[in-house]
Design a protein around this motif. Sequence first.
Motif, PDB file in Angstrom:
ATOM      1  N   PHE A 193       3.760  31.147  14.947  1.00 22.18           N
ATOM      2  CA  PHE A 193       5.015  31.873  14.786  1.00 22.18           C
ATOM      3  C   PHE A 193       6.104  31.086  15.497  1.00 22.18           C
ATOM      4  O   PHE A 193       5.925  30.652  16.639  1.00 22.18           O
ATOM      5  N   LEU A 194       7.215  30.895  14.816  1.00 17.79           N
ATOM      6  CA  LEU A 194       8.308  30.094  15.345  1.00 17.79           C
ATOM      7  C   LEU A 194       9.592  30.902  15.463  1.00 17.79           C
ATOM      8  O   LEU A 194       9.943  31.653  14.549  1.00 17.79           O
ATOM      9  N   TYR A 195      10.256  30.698  16.579  1.00 22.79           N
ATOM     10  CA  TYR A 195      11.618  31.192  16.773  1.00 22.79           C
ATOM     11  C   TYR A 195      12.483  29.946  16.871  1.00 22.79           C
ATOM     12  O   TYR A 195      12.355  29.160  17.828  1.00 22.79           O
ATOM     13  N   LEU A 196      13.328  29.731  15.862  1.00 28.77           N
ATOM     14  CA  LEU A 196      14.141  28.514  15.779  1.00 28.77           C
ATOM     15  C   LEU A 196      15.618  28.894  15.677  1.00 28.77           C
ATOM     16  O   LEU A 196      16.183  28.975  14.587  1.00 28.77           O
ATOM     17  N   PRO A 197      16.275  29.136  16.817  1.00 25.38           N
ATOM     18  CA  PRO A 197      17.671  29.595  16.783  1.00 25.38           C
ATOM     19  C   PRO A 197      18.632  28.595  16.155  1.00 25.38           C
ATOM     20  O   PRO A 197      19.690  28.985  15.660  1.00 25.38           O
ATOM     21  N   ASN A 198      18.270  27.297  16.146  1.00 23.42           N
ATOM     22  CA  ASN A 198      19.136  26.287  15.539  1.00 23.42           C
ATOM     23  C   ASN A 198      18.634  25.832  14.169  1.00 23.42           C
ATOM     24  O   ASN A 198      19.149  24.867  13.619  1.00 23.42           O
ATOM     25  N   GLY A 199      17.628  26.507  13.657  1.00 27.05           N
ATOM     26  CA  GLY A 199      17.134  26.215  12.309  1.00 27.05           C
ATOM     27  C   GLY A 199      15.966  25.240  12.262  1.00 27.05           C
ATOM     28  O   GLY A 199      15.691  24.506  13.210  1.00 27.05           O
ATOM     29  N   MET A 200      15.292  25.247  11.132  1.00 26.83           N
ATOM     30  CA  MET A 200      14.112  24.409  10.909  1.00 26.83           C
ATOM     31  C   MET A 200      14.461  22.915  10.899  1.00 26.83           C
ATOM     32  O   MET A 200      13.667  22.092  11.342  1.00 26.83           O
ATOM     33  N   ALA A 201      15.637  22.563  10.409  1.00 28.29           N
ATOM     34  CA  ALA A 201      16.012  21.154  10.291  1.00 28.29           C
ATOM     35  C   ALA A 201      16.208  20.466  11.641  1.00 28.29           C
ATOM     36  O   ALA A 201      16.114  19.246  11.735  1.00 28.29           O
TER      37      ALA A 201
END
Length: 175
Positions: free
Chosen positions: A133-141
């Motif tokens: 599970f990922l929390y990516l506040p700046n996005g996947m890129a």
Amino acid sequence: MALLRGVNVGGKNKLPMADLAAIFADIGCCHVSTYIQSGNVLFSAPSTLLKKIAKLVQDRIATRFGIQVPIVIRSSEQLADTLRANPFLKMGKAEATLHVYFLADKPGTDAVNGLDAARSTPDEFRVIHQEIFLYLPNGMARTKLTNAWFDSKLKTVSTARSWATVNKLLALMQA
């Protein structure tokens, strides 16, 4: 459900979804449909076929299209478990910042404990069963928490989906 990694992304590994659905039907799957162009295949199949599907489909894609495509299989029950298990959703993180890596195999405890939690701050991840599970506040890129990094550290194959896609796939599976 089959989740294919890296098809129709940035003009690479072009794989028409109609052809992909036909491959699943040809090997004996029923009620085959696809969702968006990134390799999500919904189907039903006899239990005797389930364990062989990934290999059969990979071989046919390689023969017909000349590309190697990792495939991860999940049942509707497993996908429902994934939706319930997301720790970041329980923390109230915005759904638009959430993603899941689906793993082909359950990683060993030592491998999971060896992951660098600070590799890509402010990004966060949690490995639970066969999902990351990922929390990516700046996005996947912008994250360094990539398929390649997790695959090398956990000695398995992963494929990512946004939280919105995971929700939509389960809704389609239960329809």
